[in-house]
Design an enzyme around this catalytic site. Structure first.
Site, PDB file in Angstrom:
ATOM      1  N   SER A  76       0.825  -1.200   0.000  1.00 27.30           N
ATOM      2  CA  SER A  76       0.000   0.000   0.000  1.00 27.30           C
ATOM      3  C   SER A  76       0.864   1.258   0.000  1.00 27.30           C
ATOM      4  CB  SER A  76      -0.886  -0.012   1.248  1.00 27.30           C
ATOM      5  OG  SER A  76      -1.810   1.039   1.220  1.00 27.30           O
ATOM      6  N   PRO A  77       0.380   2.344  -0.615  1.00 29.60           N
ATOM      7  CA  PRO A  77       1.112   3.609  -0.523  1.00 29.60           C
ATOM      8  C   PRO A  77       1.177   4.088   0.919  1.00 29.60           C
ATOM      9  CG  PRO A  77      -1.047   3.926  -1.546  1.00 29.60           C
ATOM     10  CD  PRO A  77      -0.839   2.463  -1.430  1.00 29.60           C
ATOM     11  N   CYS A 127       3.219   6.951   3.292  1.00 32.16           N
ATOM     12  CA  CYS A 127       4.168   8.056   3.409  1.00 32.16           C
ATOM     13  C   CYS A 127       5.236   7.731   4.441  1.00 32.16           C
ATOM     14  CB  CYS A 127       3.438   9.343   3.797  1.00 32.16           C
ATOM     15  SG  CYS A 127       2.438  10.037   2.458  1.00 32.16           S
ATOM     16  N   GLN A 168       2.281   7.095  -7.385  1.00 30.66           N
ATOM     17  CA  GLN A 168       1.092   7.801  -6.921  1.00 30.66           C
ATOM     18  C   GLN A 168       1.403   9.292  -6.827  1.00 30.66           C
ATOM     19  OE1 GLN A 168      -0.401   8.168  -2.742  1.00 30.66           O
ATOM     20  NE2 GLN A 168      -1.965   6.698  -3.419  1.00 30.66           N
ATOM     21  N   TYR A 196      -7.100  15.535   0.548  1.00 27.17           N
ATOM     22  CA  TYR A 196      -6.091  16.321  -0.164  1.00 27.17           C
ATOM     23  C   TYR A 196      -6.768  17.144  -1.260  1.00 27.17           C
ATOM     24  CZ  TYR A 196      -2.902  13.354   2.475  1.00 27.17           C
ATOM     25  OH  TYR A 196      -2.242  12.707   3.497  1.00 27.17           O
ATOM     26  N   ARG A 242      -7.220   6.915  -6.537  1.00 27.89           N
ATOM     27  CA  ARG A 242      -7.562   6.616  -5.142  1.00 27.89           C
ATOM     28  C   ARG A 242      -8.662   7.563  -4.716  1.00 27.89           C
ATOM     29  NH1 ARG A 242      -4.061   5.369   0.332  1.00 27.89           N
ATOM     30  NH2 ARG A 242      -4.487   3.271  -0.409  1.00 27.89           N
ATOM     31  N   GLY A 299      -0.618  -2.510   4.300  1.00 26.30           N
ATOM     32  CA  GLY A 299       0.380  -1.525   4.705  1.00 26.30           C
ATOM     33  C   GLY A 299       1.222  -2.002   5.855  1.00 26.30           C
ATOM     34  N   ARG A 300       0.678  -1.961   7.063  1.00 26.02           N
ATOM     35  CA  ARG A 300       1.455  -2.301   8.250  1.00 26.02           C
ATOM     36  C   ARG A 300       2.018  -3.719   8.224  1.00 26.02           C
ATOM     37  NH1 ARG A 300      -3.053   0.939  11.479  1.00 26.02           N
ATOM     38  NH2 ARG A 300      -2.089   2.982  11.440  1.00 26.02           N
TER      39      ARG A 300
END
Length: 787
Positions: A413-414, A416, A491, A572, A620, A713-714
């Site tokens: 997963s994207p 940051c 992305q 965003y 997304r 992700g995690r």
């Protein structure tokens, strides 16, 4: 101590007898509005796990109950002329009347006073005369409604209509019938609860209900119509009515279960939809929990009630969450109606998240082998197989977007990293992306890469607007392509009103105290009250920012990224146009969804124009803002359809983060239902994300058709080789660089033995004494409710 129990159903009777048994000196009275032998409904169901709780709580009533139960192991699904039987589900049923008679008798044995045919008119009198008042008076609880302000109930009246009926038709499995008629689809949930007696819960959507003319129809008319609908399934038997009135299911939640010396129990405080068979289970488990609270508190009413509410609430809410997911599956049946029958059956079995791919592989291996083949056959020549020629599990099958083929459905997963210097990715990013690509994921997303310096979320965000950044990203892309089979997606995004914020670990989305830059958004609304007020975008600003996106994408193309994603989620810049919570414009870019979509679609179209036709693009979105007045479910589908028409190949379905006032409903795979809806209503491939932690969950999601790609992700942060380990467990394969091949070989040798040993232990586990299902099997249709 005096206890008044209002309501002589299973919850009230069971609690009363437990208290009186352990404290014979107590004065315990049950008040019931009906006569002793009055009962409405037909059968009740319990899991083996719940029966074990009954055994531990009160052996005599347990023994009486199990002598009256009927046991089955299978679930049978009738859909479009097919019949699919799934074993290992540990179903047990009993007559509701029999259960009540047994509990009444046990209550009398221990000295409980049973008062029938008495309506409680004034609860204030009970509160004054009794130390404890237990409100077990059901869904329409007069005690709860009499003090709504303090109990604070919320009632979600679901749209589908249902009616409880009975029949003499026997069943040897819990059976679902899905019947297409001229009016629409009718569903029957059926099970036998004693010889010659079965329950039929008939359900339909509101449109079918109206077209069939069922509004206002009496019991006889309802039975006659439904006998026609299910004539073949009834096999000559009739439907039996017993206060069989069409209803809408009320999902009830109360902010408070305790007010003064009054406590709500069972359906009075919380309901769970009949499709997971948990209503009576919840009620009687409530009784056990309240009794245990008094055991620990030593008959201190205030302490016991507080302990009950705090200790029991989480388990109840987990069950309700499973019920919510389950009932929505039935409400949105049209979404799955065109599924291949086996995939439809798999979706039905796994709908509440309590049963998964691995659960079914243990109890119904042939069923899972068949679903593996269905998923593989959809891919034709692209399908992946094991050495013995059998298909690999669904999440290990490849997937194609335009000319890009990913080796499996696992996606990094994207995420940051907030570790760039002046937008420049460094050694940390090389390690981060390189390690996870080598770990076996089919597709790796970059973090949100900003299209200009003033588009960054934080000073630590990466960018792609300088030659130095381009060179740094090329280093990463070349490493990934040279040492793994993973594809890379760039992305691109613009922070909008969430820009100029602190690093995540310094204060997520909080404004910078120093060094902030000017920010812009769809409307001049600060994220937090103390945040910088963004300037509302002008047409010239839009043109400039669109050009920034295009320039960044052109750099990404030169670098060699395989795929491009436009970030239109999480509050965003582009997301701020989509959500009515953040878009208050009065020009052509605000108001109706068509207008709110206008600028994000302009940016997407500009990117699609320069991005090669053979390379895919995704977007997304936040499918919900988790706040009233935000993006609606229907709008999320419309947004996805609009991007699909513009050339989007995949919707990356996330949710929320639009405003700090959002209140997400967290839980395992909590965002997957939004992906499911968009995939199967908008007709576009989706990627799901959000609290997905295991390969088992990924296999379940892909096999059920809820998403095409699964982003984690995690789990990838904790274990860069997550996919490699999962592949070894399931007997699949992932590419590894030659330097790591010995490690892969050892993993592939050892893991199958470990899995075989574990499964042998499970199969040798002592069978349930209540039936033939394995000890860990769940009951109809998802009896062990989960988060």
């Amino acid at each position: 101590m005096r206890i008044a129990v209002v309501g002589g159903g299973p919850a009230g009777l069971y609690y009363a007898l437990l208290m009186k048994r352990d404290w014979p000196e107590l004065d315990v009275t049950v008040f019931e509005r009906n006569r002793p032998d009055d009962t409405f409904g037909f059968g009740v169901v319990f899991s083996d796990q719940t029966l074990d709780l009954f055994k531990a709580a009160d052996l005599p009533s347990y023994e009486a109950i199990v002598r009256s139960f009927a046991y089955w192991d299978d679930i049978e699904i009738h859909f479009k002329g097919t019949v699919r039987r799934v074993p290992g589900n540990g179903f047990c049923g009993c007559s509701r009347r029999t259960l009540l008679m047994l509990l009444q008798e046990r209550a009398r044995q221990v000295g409980v006073k049973l008062v029938f045919s008495q309506e409680i008119e004034d609860v204030a009198v009970l509160k004054r005369d009794y130390d404890l008042v237990v409100a077990a008076d059901g869904i329409n609880s007069r005690i709860r409604e009499g003090d709504r302000e303090r109990f604070a109930p919320e009632v979600d009246l679901r749209p589908n209509r249902f009616v409880w009926m009975g029949s003499t038709r026997p069943f040897d499995a819990f059976t679902f019938f899905f019947k297409q008629t001229q009016h629409g689809v009718f569903i029957a949930h059926c099970y036998q609860y004693e010889p010659g007696q079965s329950t039929w819960v008939l359900e339909t959507d509101p449109e079918t209900f109206a077209r069939a003319g069922l509004e206002g129809m009496d019991e006889a008319g309802t039975a006659a119509l439904l006998e026609q609908v299910f004539a073949e399934e009834l096999q000559g038997h009739r439907l039996i009515a017993n206060r069989s009135l069409w209803r809408q299911f009320p999902m009830i939640r109360c902010s408070n279960w305790v007010v003064d010396n009054v406590v709500l129990l069972g359906d009075a405080k919380a309901t769970a939809h009949f499709s997971i068979g948990s209503g009576t289970k919840l009620a009687m488990e409530d009784s056990i929990a309240l009794h245990r609270a008094f055991q620990r508190a030593g008959l201190d009413v205030k302490a016991a009630l507080a302990a009950f509410e705090t200790g029991r609430r989480e388990e109840v809410e987990k069950t309700q969450h499973a019920a919510d997911v389950s009932l929505v599956w039935f409400e949105q049946l049209n979404r799955f109606w065109d599924f291949e029958p086996l995939r439809f059956a798999f979706g039905l079995m796994t709908r509440s998240k309590a049963i998964t791919y691995d659960n079914l592989a243990l109890r119904a291996p042939e069923f899972v082998a068949a679903i593996d083949k269905v998923v593989a056959d959809d891919l034709g020549a692209d399908q992946a197989t094991r050495r013995d020629g059998t298909p690999v599990p669904p999440a290990f099958q490849p997937f194609r977007l335009r000319e890009m083929k990913v080796a499996n459905r696992f996606v990094v997963s994207p995420m940051c990293q907030y570790s760039a210097q002046e937008g420049l990715p460094g050694d940390w990013h090389l390690m981060h992306y390189g390690a996870r690509a080598v770990g076996g994921a089919g597709l790796v997303f970059t973090e949100m890469t900003c299209v200009s310096a003033d588009a960054r979320i934080t000073p630590g965000c990466t960018g792609l607007y300088t030659d130095a950044q381009e060179a740094a990203w090329r280093r990463i892309v070349d490493f990934v392509h040279g040492n793994s089979a993973a594809k890379l997606c760039l992305q691109l995004g613009h922070a909008g009103r969430k820009g100029a914020s602190k690093l995540m670990w310094d204060g997520m989305d909080r404004p910078l105290a120093e060094g902030a830059w000017p920010i812009v958004s769809a409307s001049p609304l600060p994220y937090y009250p103390e945040s910088q007020v963004p300037r509302e975008l002008t047409r010239a600003d839009m043109d400039r920012i669109t050009a920034d996106f295009v320039a960044a994408a052109e750099r990404g193309l030169r670098i060699g990224f395989d795929m491009l994603e436009l970030h239109c989620a999480h509050g965003y810049l582009l997301a701020s146009f989509l959500s009515p919570l953040t878009n208050q414009r009065t020009d052509a870019y605000g108001g109706a969804l068509e207008n709110r979509l206008r600028y994000p679609l302009e940016v997407f179209a500009a990117l699609r124009e320069i991005w090669p036709a053979d390379k895919p693009m995704s977007v997304r979105i936040s499918a919900t803002d988790w706040q009233d007045g935000g993006i609606s479910p229907d709008e999320s589908v419309a947004i996805s359809e609009a991007f699909a028409e513009a050339g989007c190949d995949l919707v990356d379905v996330s949710t929320g983060q639009t405003t700090p006032r959002a209140r997400p409903l967290y839980g395992r795979m909590f965002q997957t239902p939004f992906s499911d809806r968009i995939r199967n209503e908008a007709g576009i491939a989706t990627m799901c994300v959000g609290a997905i932690t295991t390969a088992d969950q990924a296999n379940t999601i892909v096999a059920a058709g809820r998403a095409d790609l699964v982003a984690l992700g995690r789990p990838h942060l904790a274990d860069p080789s997550f996919v490699l380990r999962a592949a070894a467990w399931y007997g699949a394969d992932v590419a590894q660089p030659v330097q790591y091949q010995p490690g892969k070989d050892q993993l592939m040798r050892n893991t199958p033995r470990e899995r075989e040993e574990l499964e042998t232990l499970k199969l040798k586990a002592k069978p349930s004494r209540h039936g033939s299902a394995p000890a860990d099997a769940m009951t109809i249709p998802a009896a062990r409710a989960a988060e």
